[in-house]
Write a protein that holds these residues in place. Structure first.
Motif, PDB file in Angstrom:
ATOM      1  N   LEU A  33     -20.279   1.530  12.082  1.00 50.56           N
ATOM      2  CA  LEU A  33     -19.191   0.565  12.008  1.00 50.56           C
ATOM      3  C   LEU A  33     -17.841   1.259  12.131  1.00 50.56           C
ATOM      4  O   LEU A  33     -17.589   2.279  11.476  1.00 50.56           O
ATOM      5  N   ILE A  34     -16.970   0.711  12.987  1.00 49.34           N
ATOM      6  CA  ILE A  34     -15.573   1.119  13.082  1.00 49.34           C
ATOM      7  C   ILE A  34     -14.747  -0.025  12.503  1.00 49.34           C
ATOM      8  O   ILE A  34     -14.804  -1.150  13.006  1.00 49.34           O
ATOM      9  N   ASN A  35     -13.983   0.262  11.439  1.00 50.92           N
ATOM     10  CA  ASN A  35     -13.372  -0.795  10.648  1.00 50.92           C
ATOM     11  C   ASN A  35     -11.843  -0.750  10.692  1.00 50.92           C
ATOM     12  O   ASN A  35     -11.239   0.329  10.679  1.00 50.92           O
ATOM     13  N   TYR A  36     -11.244  -1.946  10.701  1.00 43.47           N
ATOM     14  CA  TYR A  36      -9.787  -2.089  10.535  1.00 43.47           C
ATOM     15  C   TYR A  36      -9.528  -3.076   9.407  1.00 43.47           C
ATOM     16  O   TYR A  36     -10.125  -4.157   9.367  1.00 43.47           O
ATOM     17  N   ARG A  37      -8.624  -2.707   8.484  1.00 40.00           N
ATOM     18  CA  ARG A  37      -8.270  -3.599   7.379  1.00 40.00           C
ATOM     19  C   ARG A  37      -6.761  -3.800   7.323  1.00 40.00           C
ATOM     20  O   ARG A  37      -5.986  -2.851   7.474  1.00 40.00           O
ATOM     21  N   LEU A  38      -6.362  -5.040   7.081  1.00 35.90           N
ATOM     22  CA  LEU A  38      -4.961  -5.407   6.907  1.00 35.90           C
ATOM     23  C   LEU A  38      -4.721  -5.743   5.445  1.00 35.90           C
ATOM     24  O   LEU A  38      -5.403  -6.610   4.889  1.00 35.90           O
ATOM     25  N   GLN A  39      -3.756  -5.054   4.844  1.00 33.68           N
ATOM     26  CA  GLN A  39      -3.388  -5.380   3.461  1.00 33.68           C
ATOM     27  C   GLN A  39      -2.465  -6.591   3.501  1.00 33.68           C
ATOM     28  O   GLN A  39      -1.249  -6.487   3.526  1.00 33.68           O
ATOM     29  N   ALA A  40      -3.069  -7.780   3.494  1.00 30.47           N
ATOM     30  CA  ALA A  40      -2.296  -9.012   3.643  1.00 30.47           C
ATOM     31  C   ALA A  40      -1.486  -9.326   2.399  1.00 30.47           C
ATOM     32  O   ALA A  40      -0.365  -9.840   2.481  1.00 30.47           O
ATOM     33  N   ILE A  41      -2.039  -9.031   1.214  1.00 27.85           N
ATOM     34  CA  ILE A  41      -1.349  -9.251  -0.055  1.00 27.85           C
ATOM     35  C   ILE A  41      -1.522  -8.005  -0.901  1.00 27.85           C
ATOM     36  O   ILE A  41      -2.621  -7.456  -0.995  1.00 27.85           O
ATOM     37  N   GLY A  42      -0.420  -7.552  -1.506  1.00 31.31           N
ATOM     38  CA  GLY A  42      -0.491  -6.411  -2.405  1.00 31.31           C
ATOM     39  C   GLY A  42      -0.150  -5.088  -1.768  1.00 31.31           C
ATOM     40  O   GLY A  42      -0.465  -4.037  -2.337  1.00 31.31           O
ATOM     41  N   ALA A  43       0.498  -5.079  -0.609  1.00 36.68           N
ATOM     42  CA  ALA A  43       0.833  -3.820   0.062  1.00 36.68           C
ATOM     43  C   ALA A  43       2.072  -3.197  -0.568  1.00 36.68           C
ATOM     44  O   ALA A  43       2.927  -3.880  -1.131  1.00 36.68           O
ATOM     45  N   GLY A  44       2.149  -1.869  -0.450  1.00 42.20           N
ATOM     46  CA  GLY A  44       3.355  -1.160  -0.842  1.00 42.20           C
ATOM     47  C   GLY A  44       3.594  -1.059  -2.330  1.00 42.20           C
ATOM     48  O   GLY A  44       4.725  -0.839  -2.770  1.00 42.20           O
ATOM     49  N   GLY A  45       2.539  -1.200  -3.131  1.00 41.36           N
ATOM     50  CA  GLY A  45       2.721  -1.066  -4.571  1.00 41.36           C
ATOM     51  C   GLY A  45       3.648  -2.113  -5.152  1.00 41.36           C
ATOM     52  O   GLY A  45       4.528  -1.818  -5.950  1.00 41.36           O
ATOM     53  N   THR A  46       3.471  -3.366  -4.737  1.00 37.09           N
ATOM     54  CA  THR A  46       4.356  -4.445  -5.170  1.00 37.09           C
ATOM     55  C   THR A  46       4.141  -4.821  -6.628  1.00 37.09           C
ATOM     56  O   THR A  46       4.945  -5.556  -7.194  1.00 37.09           O
ATOM     57  N   GLY A  47       3.085  -4.336  -7.241  1.00 40.90           N
ATOM     58  CA  GLY A  47       2.819  -4.670  -8.631  1.00 40.90           C
ATOM     59  C   GLY A  47       2.137  -6.004  -8.832  1.00 40.90           C
ATOM     60  O   GLY A  47       1.966  -6.452  -9.966  1.00 40.90           O
ATOM     61  N   ARG A  48       1.731  -6.649  -7.760  1.00 39.93           N
ATOM     62  CA  ARG A  48       1.035  -7.919  -7.893  1.00 39.93           C
ATOM     63  C   ARG A  48      -0.351  -7.710  -8.497  1.00 39.93           C
ATOM     64  O   ARG A  48      -1.009  -6.708  -8.242  1.00 39.93           O
ATOM     65  N   ARG A  49      -0.784  -8.681  -9.260  1.00 40.60           N
ATOM     66  CA  ARG A  49      -2.116  -8.604  -9.852  1.00 40.60           C
ATOM     67  C   ARG A  49      -3.201  -9.019  -8.873  1.00 40.60           C
ATOM     68  O   ARG A  49      -4.382  -8.769  -9.127  1.00 40.60           O
ATOM     69  N   ILE A  50      -2.830  -9.669  -7.767  1.00 44.98           N
ATOM     70  CA  ILE A  50      -3.814 -10.100  -6.792  1.00 44.98           C
ATOM     71  C   ILE A  50      -3.602  -9.343  -5.488  1.00 44.98           C
ATOM     72  O   ILE A  50      -2.468  -9.041  -5.109  1.00 44.98           O
ATOM     73  N   ALA A  51      -4.706  -8.990  -4.844  1.00 40.35           N
ATOM     74  CA  ALA A  51      -4.652  -8.279  -3.565  1.00 40.35           C
ATOM     75  C   ALA A  51      -5.696  -8.872  -2.630  1.00 40.35           C
ATOM     76  O   ALA A  51      -6.768  -9.308  -3.064  1.00 40.35           O
ATOM     77  N   MET A  52      -5.374  -8.882  -1.331  1.00 43.75           N
ATOM     78  CA  MET A  52      -6.297  -9.385  -0.325  1.00 43.75           C
ATOM     79  C   MET A  52      -6.187  -8.518   0.921  1.00 43.75           C
ATOM     80  O   MET A  52      -5.083  -8.210   1.366  1.00 43.75           O
ATOM     81  N   ALA A  53      -7.320  -8.112   1.464  1.00 41.94           N
ATOM     82  CA  ALA A  53      -7.325  -7.192   2.610  1.00 41.94           C
ATOM     83  C   ALA A  53      -8.476  -7.535   3.557  1.00 41.94           C
ATOM     84  O   ALA A  53      -9.561  -6.951   3.458  1.00 41.94           O
TER      85      ALA A  53
END
Length: 290
Positions: free
Chosen positions: A115-135
């Motif tokens: 498998l060759i994989n690509y992931r997008l940090q749609a929520i929670g990128a850059g150490g925003t401190g959010r409690r929720i993340a989605m990728a």
């Protein structure tokens, strides 16, 4: 290649790295804190065993992940190696996954579909401190496994997976996964070709009583289509319950070693089958830390 030789080839680099790190003494501490504790007040974030967390790699940090599961009764095993890179920040991530397996015979060791994989940090990128993340992740599945032996699909496929992670207070983190894999020209062992759709879903709960030791439990559901020569495509389902524990060992150079162990129990129409799973992650900066 025998199973023993294959395991030696797979784990030797990781074990050598572990030995070198453990040989370097840690800085003296004034208290009696556990030497495995993290140097900073951090949590182990991206180390699930069967499922996928929603945290991409930090800028300048690369991760090598190995997982090996063994069924003591049948002596069959599964192994996977994944390497993850930020490109160049945690907003985008590329990774490569190489699986291998054995059906319980010394001569049946084989590589599966890569498998060759690509992931997008749609929520929670850059150490925003959010409690929720989605990728969300999109993968190209290459037919490197032999479909004749059931070690691959026999055709190029595409996989989509959506991991979501949520911090629940200070002591729990929950993860959810949902996805599917399509193989337009999957093959039966005899070479009959047809469209196949496989579905995956799962959830995990991590308890954080300590910064360096985390009990966890994962629940996974898999549904796959079998391609048969008569044109039928029957679907089979499997559930996996996987309790385990993971540990963290941080070095001042920036290297983090996360070993873990769990007991996955597979449930299907044939009954329950227990295995043991060993996990090892090596995460380190691409360059020297100043």
């Amino acid at each position: 290649m025998t199973a023993v030789r294959l395991l030696h080839f797979i784990f030797r680099p990781a074990l050598l790295s572990l030995a070198l790190v453990c040989a370097v003494p840690f800085p003296a501490r004034a208290d009696n804190a556990n030497p495995f504790a993290l140097e900073r007040d951090e949590k182990i974030r991206d180390n699930l065993f069967l499922l996928e967390e929603a945290y991409n790699q930090e800028p300048g940090v690369i991760q090598h992940i190995q997982a090996f599961s063994l069924n003591p009764q049948t002596r069959s095993w599964n192994y996977s190696f994944t390497e993850e890179w930020p490109v160049p920040t945690d907003r985008h991530q590329l990774s490569l996954t190489i699986p291998a397996m054995n059906q319980g015979q010394a001569s049946s060791s084989a590589v599966g579909d890569l498998l060759i994989n690509y992931r997008l940090q749609a929520i929670g990128a850059g150490g925003t401190g959010r409690r929720i993340a989605m990728a969300p992740r999109l993968s190209l599945v290459l037919p490197t496994g032999k479909y004749q032996n059931g070690n691959g699909r026999g055709g190029t496929g595409f996989q989509l997976n959506l991991p979501i992670s949520l911090e629940i207070g200070d002591h729990f983190v929950a993860h959810w996964n949902a996805g599917f894999t399509t193989t337009p020209s999957a093959k039966s062992p005899a070479g009959y070709s047809a469209f196949a759709l496989d579905i995956n879903a799962g959830a995990a709960l991590i308890w954080l009583p300590l910064s360096w030791a985390n009990p966890l439990i994962e629940v996974v559901h898999l549904s796959s289509q079998e391609i048969r020569e008569d044109g039928t495509r029957p679907r089979s389902s499997t559930a996996i319950i996987n309790p385990g524990i993971r540990f963290a060992l941080n070095h001042r150079s920036g290297l983090q070693i996360v070993p873990g162990i769990s007991i996955p129990v597979q449930l299907d129409r044939t009954g329950a089958k227990a295995s043991v799973l060993f996990y090892l992650s090596l995460e380190h900066p691409l360059g020297r830390r100043r």
